[in-house]
Scaffold this active site. Sequence first.
Site, PDB file in Angstrom:
ATOM      1  CG  HIS A 135      -2.559   3.761   3.184  1.00  0.00           C
ATOM      2  ND1 HIS A 135      -3.914   3.481   3.266  1.00  0.00           N
ATOM      3  CD2 HIS A 135      -1.939   2.560   3.043  1.00  0.00           C
ATOM      4  CE1 HIS A 135      -4.097   2.174   3.163  1.00  0.00           C
ATOM      5  NE2 HIS A 135      -2.911   1.599   3.038  1.00  0.00           N
ATOM      6  CB  SER A 145      -0.947   0.004   1.203  1.00  0.00           C
ATOM      7  OG  SER A 145      -1.810  -1.105   1.165  1.00  0.00           O
TER       8      SER A 145
END
Length: 269
Positions: A216, A171
């Site tokens: 993220h 991610s």
Amino acid sequence: MNTCYRHPDRETGVSCQRCDRYICPDCQTPGAVGFLCPEDSKANSNIKQATFQQGIFQRAPITIILIAINLVVFAAQLFIPGVTDSLFYANIGDLYEEGSLTRAFSSGFAHSTDQITHILFNMYSLFILGTVLEPLFGKLKFSIMYVFGIFGGTLGVLLLAPFGTGVVGASGAIFALMGAYLVTMLALKQDAQQIFIIIAINLGLSFLPGIAWEAHIGGLVVGVIIAGTYVMFRRATQRTVLYLTLVGLAVILGGVWVYGNGALPPITL
């Protein structure tokens, strides 16, 4: 009134949508928005030709290889007991993990085996973004972007997550590619509203339980910085400066890693 960069005797008010150099009517090629100069028009044509005439592996081999590596690792996680913990799992700040740069990167190639949607969503996103950005940046720059993205996600966890937080997943790198795509769209003077919305939605979803939002954000920030560096030093004559700047950024991020590990609570046995 400004003059054409190729024909200084000709006045013009039109500039290239990519490099901002002024171009006269003879030097203007219609682009998606506005006009392109001859050099950027040729580069744009080469990208389009590669996109429509080559197969996926020919135009984005690194992307396909990265997807394959992630799938192989996922299969190993499913069928080899303990492989996740022993080779890939990054438990930032834990006794066996503290300071391990190997796991800082290897964790970006493993995924949660409890939810298959984790790897499916990441690999779908990697395919979509990679097949666009890799032909644009080139294999080397794209690879550098991906590696920086993985490390950026790890740094986000190290600096923002609770002590001992465990992470796996691509991610951080995916969000780095999102940030790079946003910067690229803005640099090309294209409508970036859609990617803004996509990033906003995915950041919102990042705060759901069980998702490492820290990775993220770390990946996104690093992706924007690296892509901004690519845009700033995009000319062929600036290649040396570009790679020296990337080395400098790597040193800075390495320093952040050392600082983050040094700021961790003392480990008690």
